[in-house]
Scaffold this motif. Structure first.
Motif, PDB file in Angstrom:
ATOM      1  N   GLY A 205     -10.849  30.183  26.712  1.00 32.91           N
ATOM      2  CA  GLY A 205     -10.527  28.764  26.651  1.00 32.91           C
ATOM      3  C   GLY A 205      -9.073  28.506  27.012  1.00 32.91           C
ATOM      4  N   TYR A 206      -8.193  29.360  26.534  1.00 29.20           N
ATOM      5  CA  TYR A 206      -6.769  29.236  26.815  1.00 29.20           C
ATOM      6  C   TYR A 206      -6.515  29.357  28.316  1.00 29.20           C
ATOM      7  N   ILE A 207      -7.112  30.383  28.926  1.00 26.51           N
ATOM      8  CA  ILE A 207      -6.916  30.603  30.353  1.00 26.51           C
ATOM      9  C   ILE A 207      -7.593  29.499  31.160  1.00 26.51           C
ATOM     10  N   ALA A 208      -8.754  29.032  30.717  1.00 28.06           N
ATOM     11  CA  ALA A 208      -9.427  27.921  31.406  1.00 28.06           C
ATOM     12  C   ALA A 208      -8.557  26.670  31.356  1.00 28.06           C
ATOM     13  N   ALA A 209      -7.952  26.387  30.201  1.00 28.74           N
ATOM     14  CA  ALA A 209      -7.079  25.212  30.079  1.00 28.74           C
ATOM     15  C   ALA A 209      -5.880  25.341  31.015  1.00 28.74           C
TER      16      ALA A 209
ATOM     17  N   MET B  76     -19.740  20.564  31.591  1.00 28.03           N
ATOM     18  CA  MET B  76     -19.385  21.291  32.782  1.00 28.03           C
ATOM     19  C   MET B  76     -19.983  22.691  32.672  1.00 28.03           C
ATOM     20  N   ALA B  77     -20.637  23.112  33.722  1.00 31.22           N
ATOM     21  CA  ALA B  77     -21.209  24.453  33.753  1.00 31.22           C
ATOM     22  C   ALA B  77     -20.080  25.479  33.805  1.00 31.22           C
ATOM     23  N   THR B  78     -20.327  26.631  33.243  1.00 33.74           N
ATOM     24  CA  THR B  78     -19.319  27.689  33.260  1.00 33.74           C
ATOM     25  C   THR B  78     -19.887  28.921  33.946  1.00 33.74           C
ATOM     26  N   ARG B  79     -18.986  29.778  34.376  1.00 36.61           N
ATOM     27  CA  ARG B  79     -19.370  31.025  35.008  1.00 36.61           C
ATOM     28  C   ARG B  79     -18.416  32.101  34.522  1.00 36.61           C
TER      29      ARG B  79
END
Length: 88
Positions: A29-33, A1-4
Motif C-alpha cells: 500500500g505504501y509503495i502503491a501510494a 480499482m483492480a490490482t495486479r
C-alpha cells in the motif's frame, strides 16, 4: 480499482525505512501510494508543458499573483474554520 501483483526491486535501505513505518502487509500500500503520487506529478508536469507550449511561459509576476491568490484563499479558509470552531 483492480490490482495486479508485480515484482519490483528497491534499495534494501529504502525497504527497511518503509518497514519501520508500516507492517509487512502495508508495504504494498505504501509503495502503491508513492506510485500514485508520482503518476499524478508526472501528469501535472505534462499538463504544465502543454500549457506552456500553447500559452507561453508564466512570468514571475503572474506566478506571484497566483501565489498571492492562493494565500488569500488559504487565509479565508482558515478564518472560516476559526469561526466555525468558535461557534462549536
Amino acid at each position: 480499482m483492480a490490482t495486479r501483483t508485480i515484482t519490483i526491486t528497491v534499495p534494501e535501505e529504502l525497504l527497511e525505512s518503509i518497514k519501520e513505518r508500516v507492517d509487512a502487509r502495508g508495504v504494498s500500500g505504501y509503495i502503491a501510494a508513492a506510485a500514485i503520487h508520482q503518476d499524478a506529478m508526472d501528469q501535472l508536469r505534462e499538463l504544465a508543458r502543454r500549457l506552456e507550449e500553447e500559452h507561453g511561459t508564466v512570468t514571475d509576476d503572474e506566478q506571484q499573483a497566483a501565489l498571492d491568490r492562493i494565500a488569500a484563499i488559504d487565509g479565508w479558509h482558515d478564518e472560516q474554520r476559526s469561526h466555525s470552531d468558535e461557534a462549536a
